[in-house]
Design a protein around this motif. Structure first.
Motif, PDB file in Angstrom:
ATOM      1  N   LEU A  55      -0.745  19.881  24.161  1.00 16.30           N
ATOM      2  CA  LEU A  55      -1.769  19.344  25.059  1.00 16.30           C
ATOM      3  C   LEU A  55      -3.041  19.098  24.265  1.00 16.30           C
ATOM      4  N   ILE A  56      -3.623  17.930  24.449  1.00 17.93           N
ATOM      5  CA  ILE A  56      -4.893  17.632  23.794  1.00 17.93           C
ATOM      6  C   ILE A  56      -5.880  17.113  24.829  1.00 17.93           C
ATOM      7  N   LEU A  57      -7.129  17.485  24.640  1.00 19.69           N
ATOM      8  CA  LEU A  57      -8.209  17.089  25.527  1.00 19.69           C
ATOM      9  C   LEU A  57      -9.454  16.918  24.678  1.00 19.69           C
ATOM     10  N   ALA A  58     -10.149  15.813  24.861  1.00 19.16           N
ATOM     11  CA  ALA A  58     -11.378  15.574  24.110  1.00 19.16           C
ATOM     12  C   ALA A  58     -12.401  14.938  25.037  1.00 19.16           C
ATOM     13  N   PHE A  59     -13.661  15.278  24.812  1.00 20.98           N
ATOM     14  CA  PHE A  59     -14.741  14.698  25.596  1.00 20.98           C
ATOM     15  C   PHE A  59     -16.042  14.835  24.820  1.00 20.98           C
ATOM     16  N   VAL A  60     -17.039  14.081  25.246  1.00 18.83           N
ATOM     17  CA  VAL A  60     -18.351  14.094  24.603  1.00 18.83           C
ATOM     18  C   VAL A  60     -19.321  14.825  25.522  1.00 18.83           C
ATOM     19  N   LEU A  61     -20.121  15.694  24.912  1.00 17.61           N
ATOM     20  CA  LEU A  61     -21.151  16.454  25.631  1.00 17.61           C
ATOM     21  C   LEU A  61     -22.483  16.287  24.917  1.00 17.61           C
ATOM     22  N   PRO A  62     -23.595  16.418  25.662  1.00 17.71           N
ATOM     23  CA  PRO A  62     -24.867  16.542  24.953  1.00 17.71           C
ATOM     24  C   PRO A  62     -24.778  17.772  24.035  1.00 17.71           C
ATOM     25  N   THR A  63     -25.223  17.634  22.808  1.00 16.73           N
ATOM     26  CA  THR A  63     -25.114  18.725  21.835  1.00 16.73           C
ATOM     27  C   THR A  63     -25.750  20.011  22.363  1.00 16.73           C
ATOM     28  N   ALA A  64     -26.810  19.875  23.146  1.00 19.08           N
ATOM     29  CA  ALA A  64     -27.480  21.053  23.707  1.00 19.08           C
ATOM     30  C   ALA A  64     -26.586  21.830  24.677  1.00 19.08           C
ATOM     31  N   ASP A  65     -25.543  21.200  25.228  1.00 16.90           N
ATOM     32  CA  ASP A  65     -24.652  21.844  26.199  1.00 16.90           C
ATOM     33  C   ASP A  65     -23.391  22.443  25.569  1.00 16.90           C
ATOM     34  N   ILE A  77     -10.235  25.016  19.403  1.00 18.54           N
ATOM     35  CA  ILE A  77     -11.335  24.112  19.686  1.00 18.54           C
ATOM     36  C   ILE A  77     -11.946  23.634  18.373  1.00 18.54           C
ATOM     37  N   ALA A  78     -12.407  22.400  18.389  1.00 21.73           N
ATOM     38  CA  ALA A  78     -13.166  21.834  17.276  1.00 21.73           C
ATOM     39  C   ALA A  78     -14.308  21.034  17.895  1.00 21.73           C
ATOM     40  N   VAL A  79     -15.477  21.104  17.264  1.00 21.00           N
ATOM     41  CA  VAL A  79     -16.651  20.381  17.759  1.00 21.00           C
ATOM     42  C   VAL A  79     -17.242  19.596  16.599  1.00 21.00           C
ATOM     43  N   ALA A  80     -17.395  18.284  16.806  1.00 22.40           N
ATOM     44  CA  ALA A  80     -17.955  17.406  15.769  1.00 22.40           C
ATOM     45  C   ALA A  80     -19.092  16.584  16.380  1.00 22.40           C
ATOM     46  N   ARG A  81     -20.168  16.464  15.640  1.00 25.14           N
ATOM     47  CA  ARG A  81     -21.298  15.653  16.115  1.00 25.14           C
ATOM     48  C   ARG A  81     -20.912  14.184  16.130  1.00 25.14           C
ATOM     49  N   VAL A  82     -21.305  13.508  17.211  1.00 22.03           N
ATOM     50  CA  VAL A  82     -21.085  12.073  17.314  1.00 22.03           C
ATOM     51  C   VAL A  82     -22.323  11.346  16.809  1.00 22.03           C
ATOM     52  N   ASP A  83     -23.496  11.833  17.250  1.00 20.45           N
ATOM     53  CA  ASP A  83     -24.782  11.276  16.823  1.00 20.45           C
ATOM     54  C   ASP A  83     -25.841  12.366  16.966  1.00 20.45           C
ATOM     55  N   ASP A  84     -27.103  12.002  16.952  1.00 20.31           N
ATOM     56  CA  ASP A  84     -28.171  13.009  17.020  1.00 20.31           C
ATOM     57  C   ASP A  84     -28.219  13.770  18.339  1.00 20.31           C
ATOM     58  N   ARG A  85     -27.657  13.203  19.396  1.00 19.55           N
ATOM     59  CA  ARG A  85     -27.766  13.838  20.708  1.00 19.55           C
ATOM     60  C   ARG A  85     -26.459  14.347  21.284  1.00 19.55           C
ATOM     61  N   THR A  86     -25.312  13.866  20.762  1.00 18.91           N
ATOM     62  CA  THR A  86     -24.043  14.220  21.386  1.00 18.91           C
ATOM     63  C   THR A  86     -23.030  14.741  20.371  1.00 18.91           C
ATOM     64  N   SER A  87     -22.080  15.500  20.903  1.00 17.83           N
ATOM     65  CA  SER A  87     -20.972  16.040  20.097  1.00 17.83           C
ATOM     66  C   SER A  87     -19.677  15.832  20.864  1.00 17.83           C
ATOM     67  N   ARG A  88     -18.584  15.671  20.109  1.00 17.05           N
ATOM     68  CA  ARG A  88     -17.264  15.564  20.724  1.00 17.05           C
ATOM     69  C   ARG A  88     -16.565  16.906  20.620  1.00 17.05           C
ATOM     70  N   VAL A  89     -16.030  17.357  21.731  1.00 13.65           N
ATOM     71  CA  VAL A  89     -15.268  18.601  21.816  1.00 13.65           C
ATOM     72  C   VAL A  89     -13.790  18.230  21.818  1.00 13.65           C
ATOM     73  N   TYR A  90     -13.044  18.844  20.911  1.00 11.82           N
ATOM     74  CA  TYR A  90     -11.596  18.631  20.817  1.00 11.82           C
ATOM     75  C   TYR A  90     -10.911  19.945  21.193  1.00 11.82           C
ATOM     76  N   LEU A  91      -9.987  19.879  22.118  1.00 15.60           N
ATOM     77  CA  LEU A  91      -9.187  21.052  22.483  1.00 15.60           C
ATOM     78  C   LEU A  91      -7.713  20.717  22.264  1.00 15.60           C
ATOM     79  N   ARG A  92      -7.006  21.641  21.612  1.00 13.87           N
ATOM     80  CA  ARG A  92      -5.581  21.456  21.346  1.00 13.87           C
ATOM     81  C   ARG A  92      -4.877  22.760  21.734  1.00 13.87           C
ATOM     82  N   GLY A  93      -3.868  22.632  22.582  1.00 10.58           N
ATOM     83  CA  GLY A  93      -3.141  23.822  23.012  1.00 10.58           C
ATOM     84  C   GLY A  93      -1.655  23.602  23.029  1.00 10.58           C
ATOM     85  N   VAL A  94      -0.925  24.700  23.102  1.00  7.62           N
ATOM     86  CA  VAL A  94       0.535  24.654  23.211  1.00  7.62           C
ATOM     87  C   VAL A  94       0.924  25.466  24.436  1.00  7.62           C
ATOM     88  N   ASP A  95       1.709  24.841  25.286  1.00  6.96           N
ATOM     89  CA  ASP A  95       2.141  25.443  26.539  1.00  6.96           C
ATOM     90  C   ASP A  95       3.632  25.738  26.455  1.00  6.96           C
TER      91      ASP A  95
END
Length: 176
Positions: A85-95, A158-176
């Motif tokens: 299972l993979i899930l990714a989304f962008v969040l404000p870096t502050a969050d 989980i992995a978190v990578a900056r997208v730009d100065d204000r946002t980061s992408r959160v990557y989640l990878r799991g095995v069910d």
């Protein structure tokens, strides 16, 4: 050795050579056809589930998507024994830190400053979602959330990578 005794072994020797030749040619043909034998004979060992949604994958991973999340994408790879299972989304870096804290990781996330130098071939690639692989990015915070996890989930990373100065992408990878 007499001519008579030598001649009696010839048919046995020829049959043995034919048998070995057939086995060798059969094996080399299987190796050249591209892919494991099980994949060729039954279709595929695993397949992406059509209709997997962000909500269904998040529910299986035991994750609540933050309200501020954008660009959410998910995939569900159905396997023979386990599902990826993979899930990714962008969040404000502050969050990001508040989201990570709610997951209660086993240890604080570590910072990997450089992309991994070896070639990676994850079983559940984020490239399936049109995203860069977090293993191939620099300045990535990452870590194990749980292993084993609650319910049927075997592990979650989980992995978190900056997208730009204000946002980061959160990557989640799991095995069910």
């Amino acid at each position: 050795m007499s001519q008579e005794r030598r001649g009696s072994w010839r048919p046995v020797l020829l049959c043995g050579l034919a048998l070995v030749g057939g086995l060798v040619s059969g094996c080399s043909g299987a190796a050249q056809s591209g892919g494991p034998a099980a994949e060729r004979s039954t279709g595929q060992l695993s397949q992406w589930v059509d209709g997997a949604t962000v909500e269904s994958v998040a529910r299986t991973l035991g994750v609540q998507l933050p309200e501020a999340a954008t660009e959410a994408k998910a995939g569900h790879l159905q396997g023979l024994q386990d599902d990826g299972l993979i899930l990714a989304f962008v969040l404000p870096t502050a969050d990001v830190d508040a989201f990570v804290d709610r997951l209660k990781p086993e240890r604080p996330l570590g910072l990997r400053e450089q992309p991994l130098t070896h070639s990676t071939n994850p079983t559940t690639p984020f490239s399936h979602l049109g995203l860069p692989e977090p293993d191939l990015l620099a300045q990535v915070r990452e870590g194990q959330v749980c292993a084993p996890c609650e319910e049927d989930l075997n592990w979650l990373r989980i992995a978190v990578a900056r997208v730009d100065d204000r946002t980061s992408r959160v990557y989640l990878r799991g095995v069910d």
